[in-house]
Design an enzyme around this catalytic site. Structure first.
Site, PDB file in Angstrom:
ATOM      1  N   GLY A  15      10.668  78.362  70.327  1.00 16.08           N
ATOM      2  CA  GLY A  15       9.541  78.176  71.253  1.00 16.08           C
ATOM      3  C   GLY A  15       8.504  79.276  71.234  1.00 16.08           C
ATOM      4  O   GLY A  15       7.798  79.475  72.234  1.00 16.08           O
ATOM      5  N   ILE A  95      11.150  63.123  64.440  1.00 14.87           N
ATOM      6  CA  ILE A  95      10.033  62.216  64.146  1.00 14.87           C
ATOM      7  C   ILE A  95       9.809  61.293  65.343  1.00 14.87           C
ATOM      8  O   ILE A  95      10.756  60.744  65.906  1.00 14.87           O
ATOM      9  CB  ILE A  95      10.322  61.435  62.847  1.00 14.87           C
ATOM     10  CG1 ILE A  95      10.291  62.441  61.681  1.00 14.87           C
ATOM     11  CG2 ILE A  95       9.306  60.312  62.637  1.00 14.87           C
ATOM     12  CD1 ILE A  95      10.638  61.876  60.349  1.00 14.87           C
ATOM     13  N   LEU A  96       8.555  61.161  65.750  1.00 15.28           N
ATOM     14  CA  LEU A  96       8.222  60.282  66.870  1.00 15.28           C
ATOM     15  C   LEU A  96       8.026  58.858  66.345  1.00 15.28           C
ATOM     16  O   LEU A  96       7.549  58.665  65.223  1.00 15.28           O
ATOM     17  CB  LEU A  96       6.939  60.776  67.549  1.00 15.28           C
ATOM     18  CG  LEU A  96       7.059  62.152  68.224  1.00 15.28           C
ATOM     19  CD1 LEU A  96       5.679  62.719  68.537  1.00 15.28           C
ATOM     20  CD2 LEU A  96       7.909  62.068  69.484  1.00 15.28           C
ATOM     21  N   ASN A 110      -0.134  68.811  66.657  1.00 20.28           N
ATOM     22  CA  ASN A 110       1.040  69.438  66.030  1.00 20.28           C
ATOM     23  C   ASN A 110       0.592  70.692  65.293  1.00 20.28           C
ATOM     24  O   ASN A 110      -0.553  70.784  64.850  1.00 20.28           O
ATOM     25  CB  ASN A 110       1.669  68.470  65.019  1.00 20.28           C
ATOM     26  CG  ASN A 110       2.905  69.051  64.346  1.00 20.28           C
ATOM     27  OD1 ASN A 110       3.748  69.672  65.011  1.00 20.28           O
ATOM     28  ND2 ASN A 110       3.030  68.877  63.043  1.00 20.28           N
ATOM     29  N   HIS A 112       1.773  72.936  61.951  1.00 20.79           N
ATOM     30  CA  HIS A 112       2.645  72.895  60.778  1.00 20.79           C
ATOM     31  C   HIS A 112       2.404  74.169  59.959  1.00 20.79           C
ATOM     32  O   HIS A 112       1.265  74.576  59.763  1.00 20.79           O
ATOM     33  CB  HIS A 112       2.335  71.652  59.936  1.00 20.79           C
ATOM     34  CG  HIS A 112       3.248  71.522  58.759  1.00 20.79           C
ATOM     35  ND1 HIS A 112       4.560  71.101  58.884  1.00 20.79           N
ATOM     36  CD2 HIS A 112       3.059  71.789  57.447  1.00 20.79           C
ATOM     37  CE1 HIS A 112       5.126  71.121  57.692  1.00 20.79           C
ATOM     38  NE2 HIS A 112       4.248  71.528  56.800  1.00 20.79           N
ATOM     39  N   GLU A 146       2.513  58.846  59.913  1.00 24.02           N
ATOM     40  CA  GLU A 146       3.056  59.423  58.679  1.00 24.02           C
ATOM     41  C   GLU A 146       3.189  60.933  58.906  1.00 24.02           C
ATOM     42  O   GLU A 146       2.237  61.590  59.351  1.00 24.02           O
ATOM     43  CB  GLU A 146       2.142  59.158  57.484  1.00 24.02           C
ATOM     44  CG  GLU A 146       2.075  57.707  57.049  1.00 24.02           C
ATOM     45  CD  GLU A 146       1.205  56.864  57.984  1.00 24.02           C
ATOM     46  OE1 GLU A 146       0.265  57.436  58.585  1.00 24.02           O
ATOM     47  OE2 GLU A 146       1.488  55.667  58.137  1.00 24.02           O
ATOM     48  N   GLU A 177      -0.176  81.279  63.366  1.00 22.03           N
ATOM     49  CA  GLU A 177       0.099  80.087  64.193  1.00 22.03           C
ATOM     50  C   GLU A 177      -0.190  80.399  65.656  1.00 22.03           C
ATOM     51  O   GLU A 177      -0.815  79.617  66.372  1.00 22.03           O
ATOM     52  CB  GLU A 177       1.560  79.655  64.048  1.00 22.03           C
ATOM     53  CG  GLU A 177       1.931  79.144  62.671  1.00 22.03           C
ATOM     54  CD  GLU A 177       3.355  78.614  62.615  1.00 22.03           C
ATOM     55  OE1 GLU A 177       3.788  77.904  63.543  1.00 22.03           O
ATOM     56  OE2 GLU A 177       4.060  78.908  61.626  1.00 22.03           O
TER      57      GLU A 177
END
Ligand code: GAR
Length: 195
Positions: A15, A95-96, A110, A112, A146, A177
């Site tokens: 987190g 995965i949603l 999101n 990544h 996807e 990030e």
């Protein structure tokens, strides 16, 4: 300022990106407020961090629901209960479903740890090293069904050095990030992003 956008942050582990978003949301003029942290892992260390920060948490484990549909309903119910308007995935390693992503179209972000569209999926840093790229980085994007696709909101470039291991590269990228995710959230929540 219009009312701050109510956000849910989805986590599966440590987190640290969640923390960077929570910190940003503390600024008085920040256009978003966290209302709930959602985890799919009961033992995610980030849950304790969120509880200490006084943010509501909920854990929804996919295997505890008979079907994807029932899992999604529970997820939606929890989000609605908290009045969530935008979801930020922050190290959420599940995965949603297509239905869920379509229901929340343009309302899921999101982060990544690569320069998408390169190195989608898992094991990103080792694959970047194996490919011999000289630069990697991170991407914040809107979520489409996807995996690791969707309109890009922000990216940061990080050099790869000869001595890098997956861990040293990951650590260098993580710093970026933590910088770009709050920036991207601010743009989205202020309505300053073209989709
Ligand atoms: C972060 O590096 C994030 O970019 C990555 O997992 C890490 C979570 O760390 N996410 C993905 O790989 C998603 N495909 P954190 O829990 O400390 O934020």
């Amino acid at each position: 300022m219009a009312h701050p956008l109510k956000i849910a942050i989805f986590i599966s582990g440590r987190g640290s990106n969640m923390v960077s978003l929570l910190e940003a949301c503390k600024s008085p003029d920040f256009p978003a407020i966290p209302v709930v942290i959602v985890s799919n892992q009961p033992d995610a260390p980030g849950l304790q961090t969120a509880q200490k920060a006084g943010i509501a948490t909920t854990t929804l484990v996919r295997s505890e629901y008979p079907s994807r549909k029932e899992y999604d309903s529970a997820l939606n119910e929890s989000l609605n209960e908290h009045g969530v308007e935008l979801i930020c995935l922050a190290g959420f390693m599940q995965i949603l479903s297509k239905d869920f992503v379509e229901k929340w179209h343009n309302r899921i972000l999101n982060i990544h740890p690569s320069l998408l569209p390169s190195f989608k999926g898992l094991d990103t840093h080792q694959r970047a090293l194996d490919a011999g790229v000289k630069f990697s980085g991170c991407t914040v994007h809107y979520v489409r069904y996807e995996m690791d696709t969707g309109p890009i909101i922000a990216q940061a470039v990080v050099p790869v050095v000869a001595e890098d291991t997956a861990d040293t590269l990951a650590a260098r990228i993580l710093i970026e990030e933590h910088r770009i995710y709050p920036e991207a959230l601010k743009l989205v929540a202020s309505g300053d992003v073209r989709k």
